[in-house]
Scaffold this active site. Structure first.
Site, PDB file in Angstrom:
ATOM      1  CE  LYS A 174      40.156 -40.916  67.863  1.00  0.00           C
ATOM      2  NZ  LYS A 174      40.135 -40.355  69.206  1.00  0.00           N
ATOM      3  NE  ARG A 222      39.026 -35.460  74.229  1.00  0.00           N
ATOM      4  CZ  ARG A 222      39.452 -36.302  73.283  1.00  0.00           C
ATOM      5  NH1 ARG A 222      39.596 -35.880  72.039  1.00  0.00           N
ATOM      6  NH2 ARG A 222      39.724 -37.559  73.564  1.00  0.00           N
TER       7      ARG A 222
END
Ligand SMILES: *Cc1c(COP(=O)(O)O)cnc(C)c1O
Length: 367
Positions: free
Chosen positions: A41, A136
């Site tokens: 990514k 997260r």
């Protein structure tokens, strides 16, 4: 019209150096029994670069964005693909089509993924994420984790429970330590006790976990890491692998103006192009250069590292970057090309910007 040889701003990716970084880290991990997932990514999964990962013999290739995985599959990548952001309920049909493995943390999404896999007639592998304090993604409650694992194992018949994993250092800045890895192993063993078999994968994190492989403190049951940044930049906070290239990426920008001007703005000051109140250091008159690239391309100019000795970064607006070249060794002129090293953030922005021209330096090593 004259054909243009080079176009700027230009981002060069040295595929040979990338390949050497992959080989070096893969070898270090292999010795410790750790499989690598290469996370792409950071460079928008550019297929030219992702193909280097495909040839490196990795366990999987991962991205946080499904459309990037689709691009890779369509580009002929054969390594198993892993979706590393918790899937959106609205994308589970595409998920099972383009990804072989996903990281998961919600039972409703697991059920939806199971149904999507049934519709598509495929099996899909899942890794359940455990939140160890970075806050997260991931199961926080141990009972919730175990009941999800049991349901995947016993009821969701189109899913394979591959293992558990964790992510550290992304939101909460929590360091990956042997203690955190032991917590993850304890969660894995609780799942194993519940389902009555050993898990294939215990995924101990990202680049920020590699330091434990290098210094020999990684607990032996951790057998999988998902590494992006370290492979691309050669170092991350707290971990520098000397054998890795730090210059896989090179940013080049063209100088469009060079003039001696005051270093402090002249007039009544308000706010800059992005609405911020700024302060300016008065160094008297200085020679300054204007570059044809800006924050739209790379984010924050403070994150660019010039390779030009003596250059001072002054600031930037959307499409311009201003540098002080008074003391550069080279006498900078209009039309000159300046080179920069990247950090993770600038790399992400640059590879997503359509105005940045990509150049790939081919691998020179024979295979
Ligand atoms: C981005 C990401 C990674 C890779 O992180 P790096 O710091 O680039 O190594 C691994 N796992 C997850 C879940 C991620 O979101």
């Amino acid at each position: 019209m004259r054909e243009r040889q080079e176009q700027y701003p230009q981002l060069e990716v040295d595929l040979g150096k990338l390949q050497e970084n992959l080989a070096a880290l893969r070898e270090r991990c292999q010795v410790s029994g750790i499989k690598l997932s290469g996370i792409v990514k950071g460079f928008c999964a550019l297929p030219e670069a992702a193909k280097v990962y495909d040839r490196a013999g990795l366990d999987s290739i991962g991205s946080s964005r499904l459309e990037q995985l689709r691009t890779l599959r369509q580009a002929g990548i054969r390594t198993p693909l892993m979706m590393i952001r918790i899937p959106m309920p609205t994308e589970v049909d595409e998920l099972v089509e383009w990804a072989d493995i996903s990281l998961q943390s919600e039972i409703s999404v697991l059920r939806a993924t199971n149904e999507a896999a049934a519709r598509a007639g495929v099996r899909h592998k899942v890794i359940l994420m455990v939140d160890l304090g970075d806050l997260r993604e991931g199961f926080w409650d141990r009972e919730e984790l175990i009941s999800a694992a049991l349901e995947v194992e016993q009821k969701l018949e189109n899913l394979d429970l591959l293992g558990v994993g964790t992510n550290l250092g992304c939101y909460g800045s929590v360091q990956a330590t042997p203690e955190k890895m032991e917590e993850l192993i304890a969660a894995a063993e609780a799942v194993e006790a519940a389902i009555g078999r050993r898990l294939e994968v215990i995924s101990g994190g990202a680049s920020s976990s590699v330091h434990m492989v290098l210094d020999g403190t990684m607990p032996s049951r951790i057998n999988h890491l998902r590494v992006g940044e370290l492979l691309l930049l050669g170092r991350v906070w707290g971990c520098d692998m000397p054998e890795l290239h730090k210059d896989v990426f090179t940013l080049r920008a063209e100088v469009i103006e060079v003039k001696t001007k005051p270093s402090h703005p002249v007039g009544e000051l308000s706010v800059d192009a992005f609405g911020r109140t700024r302060t300016y250091v008065d160094r008297g008159h200085r020679r300054r250069a204007l570059l044809a690239m800006g924050r739209v391309d790379y984010g924050e100019c403070e994150d660019l590292v010039s390779r030009e000795p003596g250059l001072i970064m002054l600031g930037a607006s959307s499409d311009h970057t201003l540098v002080d070249v008074q003391n550069t060794v080279r006498d900078i002129q209009v039309g000159d090309i300046l080179e920069f090293d990247l950090c993770y953030a600038t790399m992400v922005y640059l590879t997503h910007s359509e105005s940045v021209h990509l150049v790939f330096r081919e691998e020179t090593t024979s295979e």
